[in-house]
Each structure stands twice: as C-alpha cells, then as structure tokens.
Write a protein that holds these residues in place. Structure first.
Motif, PDB file in Angstrom:
ATOM      1  N   ALA A 193       0.851  -1.196   0.000  1.00  0.00           N
ATOM      2  CA  ALA A 193       0.000   0.000   0.000  1.00  0.00           C
ATOM      3  C   ALA A 193       0.882   1.240   0.000  1.00  0.00           C
ATOM      4  CB  ALA A 193      -0.905   0.016   1.233  1.00  0.00           C
ATOM      5  N   VAL A 194       0.398   2.273  -0.673  1.00  0.00           N
ATOM      6  CA  VAL A 194       1.025   3.596  -0.616  1.00  0.00           C
ATOM      7  C   VAL A 194       0.061   4.489   0.144  1.00  0.00           C
ATOM      8  CG1 VAL A 194       1.806   5.583  -1.935  1.00  0.00           C
ATOM      9  CG2 VAL A 194       2.296   3.291  -2.760  1.00  0.00           C
ATOM     10  N   ILE A 195       0.560   5.108   1.199  1.00  0.00           N
ATOM     11  CA  ILE A 195      -0.264   5.925   2.079  1.00  0.00           C
ATOM     12  C   ILE A 195       0.275   7.343   2.078  1.00  0.00           C
ATOM     13  CG2 ILE A 195      -1.082   6.217   4.444  1.00  0.00           C
ATOM     14  CD1 ILE A 195      -0.739   3.137   4.685  1.00  0.00           C
ATOM     15  N   GLY A 196      -0.618   8.317   1.907  1.00  0.00           N
ATOM     16  CA  GLY A 196      -0.230   9.717   1.865  1.00  0.00           C
ATOM     17  C   GLY A 196       0.040  10.292   3.233  1.00  0.00           C
ATOM     18  N   MET A 197       0.445  11.571   3.256  1.00  0.00           N
ATOM     19  CA  MET A 197       0.796  12.251   4.501  1.00  0.00           C
ATOM     20  C   MET A 197      -0.385  12.324   5.466  1.00  0.00           C
ATOM     21  SD  MET A 197       2.453  16.061   5.126  1.00  0.00           S
ATOM     22  CE  MET A 197       2.561  16.312   3.423  1.00  0.00           C
ATOM     23  N   ASP A 198      -1.589  12.424   4.922  1.00  0.00           N
ATOM     24  CA  ASP A 198      -2.781  12.544   5.760  1.00  0.00           C
ATOM     25  C   ASP A 198      -3.348  11.194   6.200  1.00  0.00           C
ATOM     26  OD1 ASP A 198      -3.548  11.753   3.270  1.00  0.00           O
ATOM     27  OD2 ASP A 198      -5.125  13.248   3.016  1.00  0.00           O
ATOM     28  N   GLY A 199      -2.690  10.093   5.825  1.00  0.00           N
ATOM     29  CA  GLY A 199      -3.142   8.774   6.234  1.00  0.00           C
ATOM     30  C   GLY A 199      -4.071   8.112   5.234  1.00  0.00           C
ATOM     31  N   GLN A 200      -4.366   8.770   4.129  1.00  0.00           N
ATOM     32  CA  GLN A 200      -5.247   8.213   3.118  1.00  0.00           C
ATOM     33  C   GLN A 200      -4.493   7.194   2.265  1.00  0.00           C
ATOM     34  OE1 GLN A 200      -6.739  11.110   0.385  1.00  0.00           O
ATOM     35  NE2 GLN A 200      -8.169   9.688  -0.559  1.00  0.00           N
ATOM     36  N   VAL A 201      -5.121   6.051   2.026  1.00  0.00           N
ATOM     37  CA  VAL A 201      -4.521   5.027   1.175  1.00  0.00           C
ATOM     38  C   VAL A 201      -4.679   5.476  -0.272  1.00  0.00           C
ATOM     39  CG1 VAL A 201      -4.611   2.621   0.449  1.00  0.00           C
ATOM     40  CG2 VAL A 201      -5.016   3.201   2.833  1.00  0.00           C
ATOM     41  N   LEU A 202      -3.546   5.720  -0.946  1.00  0.00           N
ATOM     42  CA  LEU A 202      -3.564   6.175  -2.330  1.00  0.00           C
ATOM     43  C   LEU A 202      -3.690   5.013  -3.305  1.00  0.00           C
ATOM     44  CD1 LEU A 202      -0.724   8.841  -2.090  1.00  0.00           C
ATOM     45  CD2 LEU A 202      -3.187   9.178  -1.877  1.00  0.00           C
ATOM     46  N   LYS A 203      -3.069   3.880  -2.978  1.00  0.00           N
ATOM     47  CA  LYS A 203      -3.123   2.705  -3.850  1.00  0.00           C
ATOM     48  C   LYS A 203      -2.783   1.485  -3.023  1.00  0.00           C
ATOM     49  CE  LYS A 203      -2.939   0.975  -8.165  1.00  0.00           C
ATOM     50  NZ  LYS A 203      -4.040   0.910  -9.057  1.00  0.00           N
ATOM     51  N   ARG A 204      -3.483   0.392  -3.302  1.00  0.00           N
ATOM     52  CA  ARG A 204      -3.239  -0.875  -2.618  1.00  0.00           C
ATOM     53  C   ARG A 204      -3.286  -1.986  -3.654  1.00  0.00           C
ATOM     54  NH1 ARG A 204      -3.879  -2.124   2.801  1.00  0.00           N
ATOM     55  NH2 ARG A 204      -5.008  -0.203   3.164  1.00  0.00           N
ATOM     56  N   GLY A 205      -2.452  -2.986  -3.488  1.00  0.00           N
ATOM     57  CA  GLY A 205      -2.486  -4.080  -4.449  1.00  0.00           C
ATOM     58  C   GLY A 205      -1.504  -5.178  -4.133  1.00  0.00           C
ATOM     59  N   HIS A 206      -1.465  -6.148  -5.051  1.00  0.00           N
ATOM     60  CA  HIS A 206      -0.628  -7.334  -4.868  1.00  0.00           C
ATOM     61  C   HIS A 206       0.738  -7.191  -5.535  1.00  0.00           C
ATOM     62  CE1 HIS A 206      -3.991  -9.535  -3.145  1.00  0.00           C
ATOM     63  NE2 HIS A 206      -4.743  -9.050  -4.114  1.00  0.00           N
ATOM     64  N   ASP A 207       0.859  -6.274  -6.513  1.00  0.00           N
ATOM     65  CA  ASP A 207       2.109  -6.097  -7.252  1.00  0.00           C
ATOM     66  C   ASP A 207       2.732  -4.756  -6.874  1.00  0.00           C
ATOM     67  OD1 ASP A 207       4.104  -6.652  -9.233  1.00  0.00           O
ATOM     68  OD2 ASP A 207       3.072  -5.235 -10.553  1.00  0.00           O
ATOM     69  N   LEU A 208       3.969  -4.788  -6.406  1.00  0.00           N
ATOM     70  CA  LEU A 208       4.632  -3.583  -5.915  1.00  0.00           C
ATOM     71  C   LEU A 208       4.808  -2.537  -7.013  1.00  0.00           C
ATOM     72  CD1 LEU A 208       5.987  -2.080  -3.590  1.00  0.00           C
ATOM     73  CD2 LEU A 208       8.097  -3.275  -4.157  1.00  0.00           C
ATOM     74  N   LYS A 209       5.233  -2.956  -8.190  1.00  0.00           N
ATOM     75  CA  LYS A 209       5.446  -1.996  -9.281  1.00  0.00           C
ATOM     76  C   LYS A 209       4.151  -1.283  -9.661  1.00  0.00           C
ATOM     77  CE  LYS A 209       9.431  -4.263 -11.289  1.00  0.00           C
ATOM     78  NZ  LYS A 209      10.018  -4.907 -12.450  1.00  0.00           N
ATOM     79  N   THR A 210       3.059  -2.004  -9.686  1.00  0.00           N
ATOM     80  CA  THR A 210       1.760  -1.402 -10.007  1.00  0.00           C
ATOM     81  C   THR A 210       1.344  -0.410  -8.930  1.00  0.00           C
ATOM     82  OG1 THR A 210       1.140  -3.458 -11.105  1.00  0.00           O
ATOM     83  CG2 THR A 210      -0.630  -1.927 -10.587  1.00  0.00           C
ATOM     84  N   VAL A 211       1.567  -0.749  -7.693  1.00  0.00           N
ATOM     85  CA  VAL A 211       1.187   0.138  -6.589  1.00  0.00           C
ATOM     86  C   VAL A 211       2.025   1.419  -6.615  1.00  0.00           C
ATOM     87  CG1 VAL A 211       1.167   0.326  -4.069  1.00  0.00           C
ATOM     88  CG2 VAL A 211       0.338  -1.744  -5.148  1.00  0.00           C
ATOM     89  N   LEU A 212       3.302   1.311  -6.973  1.00  0.00           N
ATOM     90  CA  LEU A 212       4.186   2.477  -6.973  1.00  0.00           C
ATOM     91  C   LEU A 212       3.931   3.419  -8.147  1.00  0.00           C
ATOM     92  CD1 LEU A 212       7.570   0.930  -5.822  1.00  0.00           C
ATOM     93  CD2 LEU A 212       5.914   2.220  -4.483  1.00  0.00           C
ATOM     94  N   ARG A 213       3.159   2.996  -9.124  1.00  0.00           N
ATOM     95  CA  ARG A 213       2.858   3.876 -10.257  1.00  0.00           C
ATOM     96  C   ARG A 213       2.144   5.148  -9.826  1.00  0.00           C
ATOM     97  NH1 ARG A 213       0.828  -0.613 -14.390  1.00  0.00           N
ATOM     98  NH2 ARG A 213       2.860  -1.526 -14.799  1.00  0.00           N
ATOM     99  N   VAL A 214       1.413   5.090  -8.736  1.00  0.00           N
ATOM    100  CA  VAL A 214       0.727   6.284  -8.243  1.00  0.00           C
ATOM    101  C   VAL A 214       1.737   7.378  -7.876  1.00  0.00           C
ATOM    102  CG1 VAL A 214       0.555   5.633  -5.799  1.00  0.00           C
ATOM    103  CG2 VAL A 214      -1.181   7.076  -6.802  1.00  0.00           C
ATOM    104  N   LEU A 215       2.944   6.987  -7.475  1.00  0.00           N
ATOM    105  CA  LEU A 215       3.983   7.963  -7.137  1.00  0.00           C
ATOM    106  C   LEU A 215       4.779   8.384  -8.366  1.00  0.00           C
ATOM    107  CD1 LEU A 215       5.291   6.367  -3.833  1.00  0.00           C
ATOM    108  CD2 LEU A 215       3.693   8.257  -4.102  1.00  0.00           C
ATOM    109  N   GLU A 216       4.891   7.511  -9.357  1.00  0.00           N
ATOM    110  CA  GLU A 216       5.646   7.834 -10.567  1.00  0.00           C
ATOM    111  C   GLU A 216       4.960   8.921 -11.386  1.00  0.00           C
ATOM    112  OE1 GLU A 216       6.428   4.235 -12.666  1.00  0.00           O
ATOM    113  OE2 GLU A 216       7.915   3.570 -11.205  1.00  0.00           O
TER     114      GLU A 216
END
Length: 115
Positions: A84-107
């Motif tokens: 999971a990628v979680i923002g500064m305010d604690g909101q889940v930005l993306k969750r999933g089973h594949d790390l590369k896919t989850v990190l795309r929200v930051l890319e």
C-alpha cells in the motif's frame, strides 16, 4: 540415580518475527526513490521493520513528517493486497498485490510538462 535436567514450566519462546522488505522489493523502491531525488522531489527516507508491517517512509526534508509511506502487510496478502502507498494525511492512495503497479501512483509525480 541419574540427574535429570530441571523441568521448564514454560517452553522457550521465539523472538517476535519482523516483517521486512526483500532485496528485490527494495530494489524497486530505491529505483523510484533515486528518480524522485534526481527530480528534486524527495530528500530522505526511513525504513521500519515491525512485527506486522514493514514501512518505507519518504521525506521531503529529514525533520518533517513523511510525505508517503510504502507499507508491506503480509496479513493482507489474500485480501486487499500486500502493498500500500499511504499519503501524509493517512489516506490510502493505492493498494495491491504487485509492488510496481502500486508504486505507479507515485511515478505520476515525475511526469511534468516540458516547456
């Protein structure tokens, strides 16, 4: 008469297991981190290995709260996803089973209009 070892009332307990990022996972995360540092977006990071979660925290400056947290929770492997990628305010930005896919929200933050 043989001497017997003293009986134990409680069996020895294992030290608590820690969740940690694997080398391949850290390679993907640090690759993104390096690109974001080169772009001037991020400047520092921290890694925590706890009993139920491993956290990679990203900071703009060392003295601030983390901008993002990349979490690995093995208990959620069969449910919502391990990462999971979680923002500064604690909101889940993306969750999933594949790390590369989850990190795309930051890319997406790297993509800027060229003038």
């Amino acid at each position: 008469m043989k001497a017997q070892p003293p009986s134990r009332l409680h069996p020895p307990q294992k030290p608590p297991e820690q969740v940690a990022f694997h080398r391949t996972e850290l390679s993907v995360i640090l690759g993104l981190y390096g690109r974001m540092v080169a772009a001037g977006e991020w400047r520092d990071y921290g890694i925590s290995s706890l009993r139920e979660v491993a956290v990679f925290s990203v900071f703009r400056r060392a003295a601030e709260n983390p901008l993002y947290r990349i979490e690995k929770r093995p208990k959620l492997r069969n449910k919502q996803g391990l990462y999971a990628v979680i923002g500064m305010d604690g909101q889940v930005l993306k969750r999933g089973h594949d790390l590369k896919t989850v990190l795309r929200v930051l890319e997406r933050k790297l993509i800027r209009a060229v003038e």
